[in-house]
Scaffold this motif. Structure first.
Motif, mmCIF file in Angstrom:
data_model
loop_
_atom_site.group_PDB
_atom_site.id
_atom_site.type_symbol
_atom_site.label_atom_id
_atom_site.label_comp_id
_atom_site.label_asym_id
_atom_site.label_seq_id
_atom_site.Cartn_x
_atom_site.Cartn_y
_atom_site.Cartn_z
ATOM 1 N N ASN A 326 0.861 -1.180 0.000
ATOM 2 C CA ASN A 326 0.000 0.000 0.000
ATOM 3 C C ASN A 326 0.899 1.233 0.000
ATOM 4 O O ASN A 326 2.103 1.137 0.265
ATOM 5 N N GLU A 327 0.304 2.372 -0.322
ATOM 6 C CA GLU A 327 1.111 3.572 -0.564
ATOM 7 C C GLU A 327 1.948 3.965 0.642
ATOM 8 O O GLU A 327 3.140 4.277 0.517
ATOM 9 N N GLN A 328 1.341 3.948 1.841
ATOM 10 C CA GLN A 328 2.075 4.372 3.031
ATOM 11 C C GLN A 328 3.268 3.451 3.304
ATOM 12 O O GLN A 328 4.372 3.917 3.619
ATOM 13 N N ALA A 329 3.037 2.151 3.178
ATOM 14 C CA ALA A 329 4.097 1.195 3.498
ATOM 15 C C ALA A 329 5.269 1.301 2.528
ATOM 16 O O ALA A 329 6.439 1.323 2.948
ATOM 17 N N LEU A 403 4.544 1.508 9.895
ATOM 18 C CA LEU A 403 3.572 0.973 10.849
ATOM 19 C C LEU A 403 2.140 1.222 10.387
ATOM 20 O O LEU A 403 1.267 0.355 10.528
ATOM 21 N N VAL A 404 1.874 2.398 9.835
ATOM 22 C CA VAL A 404 0.528 2.691 9.308
ATOM 23 C C VAL A 404 0.188 1.717 8.189
ATOM 24 O O VAL A 404 -0.913 1.132 8.151
ATOM 25 N N GLY A 405 1.118 1.535 7.249
ATOM 26 C CA GLY A 405 0.874 0.617 6.139
ATOM 27 C C GLY A 405 0.775 -0.828 6.585
ATOM 28 O O GLY A 405 -0.068 -1.588 6.093
ATOM 29 N N ALA A 406 1.628 -1.237 7.537
ATOM 30 C CA ALA A 406 1.590 -2.612 8.033
ATOM 31 C C ALA A 406 0.294 -2.897 8.768
ATOM 32 O O ALA A 406 -0.262 -4.004 8.677
#
Length: 510
Positions: A326-329, A403-406
């Motif tokens: 995902n984009e954040q990760a 952490l947000v993406g995970a």
């Protein structure tokens, strides 16, 4: 964007030109050769860094395509070309390579006293190979640069390393070379299928699902060793401990990023179905690496070995983030790699400063350095805080995004990575307390001088980058955003097409 002159090739091969100048024209007494070699290498690497900044200036942040492209039909009968290009994923890895090289040369100014000419030549050639690897848009050209990096690094460890340098150099070379043999076989097979080694074309080529599985494992065997992932990580602590300080800086700063870059450039876009299938395997290996190597770092008595194990833990964050898709990760993984390159390199330089004065890396030999080395204590503190992810430093941005993406992918994955953050704070703060704080009781420590102007000049740009990335991360995130989104779109499109095909076959079977 295009320029009238080959900026990418100039940036890639200027260090080699500098190495040839040192080899051909530097003459005189041993002292004169050493002095002139240092200066030629330093100015060559600085000019190369300026050229890489021009790549950034001319980079179009709204495009996901390879930019400033150069192409020369190297083997036209086989559809193999010398082709270079830069996108949002490779841009900052090029800048990282050219930024750290002059710092490495400056850090070795007094530490390296034997075979100085050869040392500077090795570092300049290494810079050419690192930059060329990140800019290559032909998979065979990438492989040549990717493997050739081993040669100067092997020489740097084997000639200028510590007492066990030969063992460490052989272990480093064999681990990383053997892992890449399977990748070469996979590249040959992909060429047979697609009829080209052009990376953008291979990204558009659809390989059968069973073929993707074998290709994915072949590339994984190479990239996992380079990262390095658990359990193929054991070469790294030995290499770091025995390498000279500058060798450790470039090894942690750039060479460990080769595996993460390879996953982003090849595994995800070219083998999306296999990447989805084996994502859980990567997650488990990453979490084990983060937790296990953090615990191992806690009990280390050698400062270099502690930082080496911390590097494995930090790269575990990266591999988990890349396959979270995902984009954040993915954006976080790139920022984490850049941050780790700067911070870990700076930490090895901090170790090098005290090692040059006392000639030991044993943690127990130090203590109370804040009393007579306050400037050193300040710089060491900044890099320690960045390593543990303090807000306002580069380490926080990457770890937060990861952490947000995970968490979007899996709560247990996020929990495992968060455990690593807690352990990371434990071993880094423990190291800092034992080295810097306490009473200054040992006589030899009392004689140690604070940082020289040259050493301050080395640390100041590293601090500037750490704070810049932490306070204004958008300047780094914006150029990579379009390329990251394009990568995710490619991945999701391939997965959706496979699911639709499976559904259609199931319907036809009914």
């Amino acid at each position: 964007m295009t320029l009238d002159w080959p900026l990418l090739s100039l940036t890639t091969f200027l260090p080699t030109i500098g190495a040839l100048l040192i080899l051909s024209f530097v003459r005189g007494t041993e002292e004169e050769v050493a002095r002139n070699s240092r200066w030629v290498a330093l100015w060559t690497s600085i000019i190369t860094f300026v050229l890489s900044l021009l790549i950034w200036v001319n980079f179009d942040t709204t495009s996901a395509e390879f930019q400033l492209a150069e192409r020369w039909e190297w083997l036209p009968d086989f559809n193999i070309a010398y082709s270079l290009g830069v996108d949002g994923i490779s841009l900052f890895f090029v800048l990282l390579s050219t930024f750290l090289t002059p710092i490495c040369i400056l850090s070795a100014w007094k530490a390296i006293t034997k075979h100085v000419r050869e040392y500077m030549i090795a570092f300049l050639i290494l810079e050419t190979l690192m930059v060329g690897m990140f800019l290559a848009t032909d998979i065979l050209l990438f492989y040549i640069f990717f493997e050739a990096v081993l040669i100067p690094m092997y020489i740097i460890i084997g000639v200028w390393g510590g007492q066990r340098r030969i063992y460490a150099a052989f272990k480093f070379f064999l681990y990383t070379l053997l892992g890449s043999v399977l990748m070469l076989v996979a590249i040959i097979y992909m060429y047979q299928i697609a009829g080209t080694t052009d990376i953008p074309t291979l990204m558009q080529t659809v390989f059968a699902e069973n073929v993707q599985t074998w290709l994915w494992f072949a590339f994984f065997a190479s990239f996992a060793v380079k990262v390095p992932m658990w359990p193929v990580h054991t070469w790294l602590p030995d290499a770091h401990v025995e390498a000279p300080t500058a060798g450790s800086v470039i090894l942690a700063g750039v060479l460990l990023k080769m595996g993460g870059y390879g996953f982003l450039r090849f595994s995800i876009p070219m083998m999306p179905l296999a990447s989805e299938q084996f994502a859980d395997l990567v997650f488990w290996l990453s979490v084990i690496a983060v937790v296990y190597t953090s615990l191992v770092a806690l009990v280390q008595e050698d400062m270099k070995k502690l930082i080496a194990y911390s590097s494995i833990a930090h790269m575990g964050f990266v591999t988990a983030a890349i396959f979270s898709m995902n984009e954040q990760a993915i954006a976080g993984s790139i920022i984490q790699m850049l941050s780790h390159g700067v911070v870990s390199g700076a930490l090895f330089l901090c170790v090098g400063v005290v090692y040059d004065r006392l000639h030991t890396r044993e943690v127990a030999r130090y203590g109370g350095l804040v009393h007579n080395m306050p400037k050193y204590a300040l710089f060491f503190m900044v890099f320690t805080m960045a390593s543990v992810g303090l807000p306002g430093t580069s380490g926080f941005v990457g770890e937060f995004l990861i952490l947000v993406g995970a968490f979007q992918m899996s709560t247990w994955l996020a929990a495992g990575l968060a455990t690593g953050m807690v352990l990371g704070a434990a071993y880094m703060l423990y190291l800092y307390r034992r080295v810097v704080f306490g009473e200054l009781t040992k006589d030899d420590l009392k004689q140690m001088l604070d940082l020289s102007p040259r050493e301050v000049a080395i640390f100041v740009p590293l601090v500037a980058i750490v704070l810049w990335m932490g306070i204004y991360p958008a300047s780094f995130l914006d150029p990579i955003e379009v390329s990251v989104n394009h990568l995710i779109q490619q991945y999701e499109t391939a997965i959706a097409a496979a699911e639709n095909s499976a559904a259609a076959m199931a319907a036809a079977g009914q």
